[in-house]
Write a protein that holds these residues in place. Structure first.
Motif, PDB file in Angstrom:
ATOM      1  N   ARG A 192       0.814  -1.215   0.000  1.00 31.24           N
ATOM      2  CA  ARG A 192       0.000   0.000   0.000  1.00 31.24           C
ATOM      3  C   ARG A 192       0.850   1.270   0.000  1.00 31.24           C
ATOM      4  O   ARG A 192       0.317   2.364  -0.175  1.00 31.24           O
ATOM      5  CB  ARG A 192      -0.953  -0.018   1.193  1.00 31.24           C
ATOM      6  CG  ARG A 192      -1.865  -1.247   1.219  1.00 31.24           C
ATOM      7  CD  ARG A 192      -2.975  -1.135   0.212  1.00 31.24           C
ATOM      8  NE  ARG A 192      -3.971  -0.231   0.693  1.00 31.24           N
ATOM      9  CZ  ARG A 192      -4.910  -0.556   1.589  1.00 31.24           C
ATOM     10  NH1 ARG A 192      -4.974  -1.790   2.056  1.00 31.24           N
ATOM     11  NH2 ARG A 192      -5.795   0.323   1.987  1.00 31.24           N
ATOM     12  N   GLU A 193       2.147   1.131   0.201  1.00 29.43           N
ATOM     13  CA  GLU A 193       3.017   2.287   0.047  1.00 29.43           C
ATOM     14  C   GLU A 193       3.318   2.548  -1.423  1.00 29.43           C
ATOM     15  O   GLU A 193       3.758   3.637  -1.781  1.00 29.43           O
ATOM     16  CB  GLU A 193       4.319   2.069   0.819  1.00 29.43           C
ATOM     17  CG  GLU A 193       4.129   2.040   2.341  1.00 29.43           C
ATOM     18  CD  GLU A 193       5.440   1.953   3.078  1.00 29.43           C
ATOM     19  OE1 GLU A 193       6.505   1.851   2.404  1.00 29.43           O
ATOM     20  OE2 GLU A 193       5.420   1.992   4.317  1.00 29.43           O
ATOM     21  N   ARG A 194       3.065   1.522  -2.252  1.00 29.22           N
ATOM     22  CA  ARG A 194       3.295   1.667  -3.693  1.00 29.22           C
ATOM     23  C   ARG A 194       1.998   1.869  -4.476  1.00 29.22           C
ATOM     24  O   ARG A 194       2.002   2.495  -5.533  1.00 29.22           O
ATOM     25  CB  ARG A 194       4.011   0.438  -4.242  1.00 29.22           C
ATOM     26  CG  ARG A 194       5.403   0.198  -3.703  1.00 29.22           C
ATOM     27  CD  ARG A 194       6.040  -0.988  -4.403  1.00 29.22           C
ATOM     28  NE  ARG A 194       6.179  -0.733  -5.846  1.00 29.22           N
ATOM     29  CZ  ARG A 194       6.388  -1.687  -6.735  1.00 29.22           C
ATOM     30  NH1 ARG A 194       6.461  -2.955  -6.357  1.00 29.22           N
ATOM     31  NH2 ARG A 194       6.518  -1.390  -8.019  1.00 29.22           N
ATOM     32  N   VAL A 195       0.891   1.312  -3.951  1.00 28.42           N
ATOM     33  CA  VAL A 195      -0.383   1.340  -4.674  1.00 28.42           C
ATOM     34  C   VAL A 195      -1.507   1.766  -3.737  1.00 28.42           C
ATOM     35  O   VAL A 195      -1.634   1.233  -2.621  1.00 28.42           O
ATOM     36  CB  VAL A 195      -0.714  -0.046  -5.274  1.00 28.42           C
ATOM     37  CG1 VAL A 195      -2.088  -0.026  -5.929  1.00 28.42           C
ATOM     38  CG2 VAL A 195       0.358  -0.471  -6.273  1.00 28.42           C
ATOM     39  N   GLU A 196      -2.300   2.713  -4.187  1.00 32.83           N
ATOM     40  CA  GLU A 196      -3.511   3.134  -3.467  1.00 32.83           C
ATOM     41  C   GLU A 196      -4.722   2.658  -4.278  1.00 32.83           C
ATOM     42  O   GLU A 196      -5.118   3.289  -5.253  1.00 32.83           O
ATOM     43  CB  GLU A 196      -3.544   4.653  -3.314  1.00 32.83           C
ATOM     44  CG  GLU A 196      -4.781   5.172  -2.587  1.00 32.83           C
ATOM     45  CD  GLU A 196      -4.839   6.694  -2.571  1.00 32.83           C
ATOM     46  OE1 GLU A 196      -5.969   7.231  -2.445  1.00 32.83           O
ATOM     47  OE2 GLU A 196      -3.784   7.340  -2.703  1.00 32.83           O
TER      48      GLU A 196
END
Length: 422
Positions: free
Chosen positions: A48-52
């Protein structure tokens, strides 16, 4: 949820490495099929730090609550239009005739889709049946569009057309096996762009309780996880059960079927008359001599409980495609799979299950009985399958690869925009 809770905040363009990639995922099933469960598995493992992520589901279902538990915004949009090529051109033409009505009813959805897509970096179409939306977005937004190829499209005029239109409209594809990729190569004019990423499949959580229908029955229990459809071969279960009954195995084997059993009015073969009269498949079985061998559970939101309570899985697809979601989940649960086809990446004959080159009810019945009579072999096949799935369908690895597909598609789209304006 309100619309505000389901809108991504405006994304700078092009996307940079300092913030999560904003991805809107469109789910055609809402938990009522394998593609939906596969998307949920991917997003539950995504960094989730790479994809929202944000998810829109065409149907309500158990995945909506599961997304909420994960903190992923999710809304139900039943107006989402879909269409895909079918084996019979006449059926495809009928669906095309109905498409105008779908699109008319979807006017509000299409407006909301464009508005939300303009705040995203990527829109991911989770099934090839949503391909038409790629064209809609391409004409009205600058968002990158990716598409998940999850089925084998037919070798028909419309199958060829759909493959080529997908290639022109999307910025990247994902194939659930090398079979779908080869299908795109065979039907398309251009080499498909995108990797093969096996669906994530993980063993049931420790302590998962068997489904109540699986308890207190000493018979060898065989699961079948599929909604009724001709291509899925659900009706073949009758032949297999009858072959077992002819071998005197009524009291030794029981089938537990999870899925909706509605038969279409126009159904080919021996069940045609019952289908025209509006019968469901379970009603046909209830009026047969093998009714006691098959138990129908309806739609199950947690099929892992059925698998935990059964000894093996049966897949009778006419598509000869032994690599569906049911296969992966059964192998991950340590259950051997009996199926039909030639692809041995997951189901390898006498290693992780039983793989017949073509459907034969008598042979399938014999193999089921052989497993029922040899619990040690059943456990050995199941253990080998679980090891194979752990190696090929690892959650973090496959989720990271999917995130990379999205990142690359967004970067390509941003690069094209820069070239055009430079």
């Amino acid at each position: 949820m309100s619309d505000g809770g389901n809108r991504l905040q405006p994304a700078p363009a092009p996307p940079d490495g300092g913030r999560p990639l904003k991805v809107l995922c469109l789910d055609i099933e809402g938990g009522h099929g394998g593609s939906s469960r596969s998307l949920l598995a991917s997003l539950s493992r995504i960094d989730r730090e790479r994809v929202e992520p944000l998810v829109w589901c065409r149907r309500p279902g158990s995945v909506v609550e599961k997304y909420q538990e994960l903190g992923i915004p999710c809304r139900v949009t039943p107006e989402m239009p879909k269409i895909s090529a079918l084996e019979r051109n006449s059926r495809t033409l009928l669906d095309l005739a109905r498409l105008a009505t779908q699109l008319f009813r979807a006017r509000g959805f299409l407006r909301r889709l464009v508005d939300t897509a303009r705040t995203a970096d990527v829109v991911h179409l989770n099934h090839e049946g949503l391909w038409l939306l790629a064209y809609w977005l391409k004409a009205r937004t600058r968002v990158a569009v990716t598409l998940h190829r999850r089925t084998m499209l037919p070798n028909t005029v419309f199958g060829h057309l759909q493959v080529n239109l997908i290639h022109r409209a999307v910025d990247g594809q994902v194939f659930i096996s090398d079979n779908e990729r080869r299908n795109a190569e065979d039907l398309g004019r251009h080499p498909p762009i995108g990797p093969v990423l096996f669906n994530i499949a993980e063993p049931p959580a420790p302590g998962t309780a068997p489904h109540p229908a699986c308890r207190d029955d000493p018979r060898f229990k065989v699961a079948l996880l599929a909604n009724f459809a001709w291509i899925r071969g659900t009706d073949r279960l009758l032949e297999v059960a009858q072959a077992l009954a002819a071998r005197g195995a009524q009291d030794r084997v029981v089938f537990l079927v999870a899925g909706t059993m509605r038969m279409p009015r126009r159904y080919p073969g021996p069940l045609a008359q019952a289908a025209r009269q509006g019968w469901q498949f379970d009603q046909v079985v209830e009026r047969s001599q093998i009714a006691g061998m098959i138990r129908f559970l309806g739609h199950i939101s947690d099929p892992e409980r059925v698998l935990v309570g059964c000894d093996a899985l049966l897949r009778l697809s006419r598509g000869n495609n032994p690599w569906g979601r049911d296969v992966l989940e059964a192998l991950a649960a340590g259950r051997p799979v009996l199926t039909v086809g030639s692809y041995q990446r997951f189901v390898e004959h006498d290693v992780t299950g039983v793989l017949l080159p073509r459907f034969d009810a008598g042979q399938m019945a014999d193999h089921i009985l052989a497993l029922a009579e040899d619990p040690a072999r059943t456990r050995r096949l199941g253990a080998a399958g679980a090891e194979r799935i752990a190696r090929l369908c690892d959650g973090p690895t496959q989720a990271a690869a999917l995130a990379e597909v999205w990142r690359a598609a967004a970067a390509r789209k941003a690069g094209l925009r820069a070239d055009r304006t430079g």
